[in-house]
Write a protein that holds these residues in place. Structure first.
Motif, short mmCIF file in Angstrom:
data_model
loop_
_atom_site.label_atom_id
_atom_site.label_comp_id
_atom_site.label_asym_id
_atom_site.label_seq_id
_atom_site.Cartn_x
_atom_site.Cartn_y
_atom_site.Cartn_z
N MET A 1 -20.82 31.60 8.68
CA MET A 1 -22.25 31.50 8.89
C MET A 1 -22.61 30.21 9.63
O MET A 1 -23.47 30.21 10.48
N MET A 2 -21.91 29.12 9.28
CA MET A 2 -22.25 27.84 9.91
C MET A 2 -21.94 27.85 11.41
O MET A 2 -22.72 27.34 12.20
N THR A 5 -24.63 29.96 13.28
CA THR A 5 -25.91 29.28 13.47
C THR A 5 -25.77 28.11 14.44
O THR A 5 -26.70 27.81 15.18
N GLY A 8 -25.78 29.71 17.87
CA GLY A 8 -27.12 30.25 18.10
C GLY A 8 -28.11 29.16 18.47
O GLY A 8 -28.95 29.32 19.36
N THR A 9 -27.99 28.02 17.80
CA THR A 9 -28.85 26.88 18.10
C THR A 9 -28.55 26.31 19.48
O THR A 9 -29.47 25.98 20.24
N SER A 12 -29.93 28.77 22.14
CA SER A 12 -31.39 28.76 22.21
C SER A 12 -31.90 27.43 22.78
O SER A 12 -32.92 27.41 23.49
#
Length: 93
Positions: A1-2, A5, A8-9, A12
């Motif tokens: 999960m880390m 994200t 993804g960060t 973005s």
């Protein structure tokens, strides 16, 4: 999960810079403060992956560092974050 994200960060953020800068994005990313900020972000990403290494060492029972070392190690991203904020607000170069 880390890791999901994290990337993804990063993606973005790249899209946000491109959308805010518009046609002048190349000029924007060539500024000294922005390059320094991106280097610090890369250091934070390396720190993130080093934390995975430390976690694996804890699971294996091979981690030998003291709690004092980890207290200082924990402050590294906070100090980098303060420098990044300074670079964004002051744009010193």
């Amino acid at each position: 999960m880390m890791r999901f994200t994290l990337w993804g960060t990063v993606i973005s953020a790249v899209l946000l810079v491109y959308s805010l800068a518009g046609a002048a994005w190349l000029t924007y990313v060539q500024q000294g403060w922005f390059i320094a900020k991106m280097v610090l972000v890369a250091v934070l990403i390396a720190y993130h992956y080093y934390c995975f290494t430390i976690h694996r060492q804890f699971v294996a029972g091979t981690q030998k560092r003291s709690h004092v070392w980890f207290r200082y190690f924990n402050e590294v991203p906070a100090i980098i974050l303060l420098v990044v904020i300074y670079l964004v607000i002051a744009k010193p170069f």
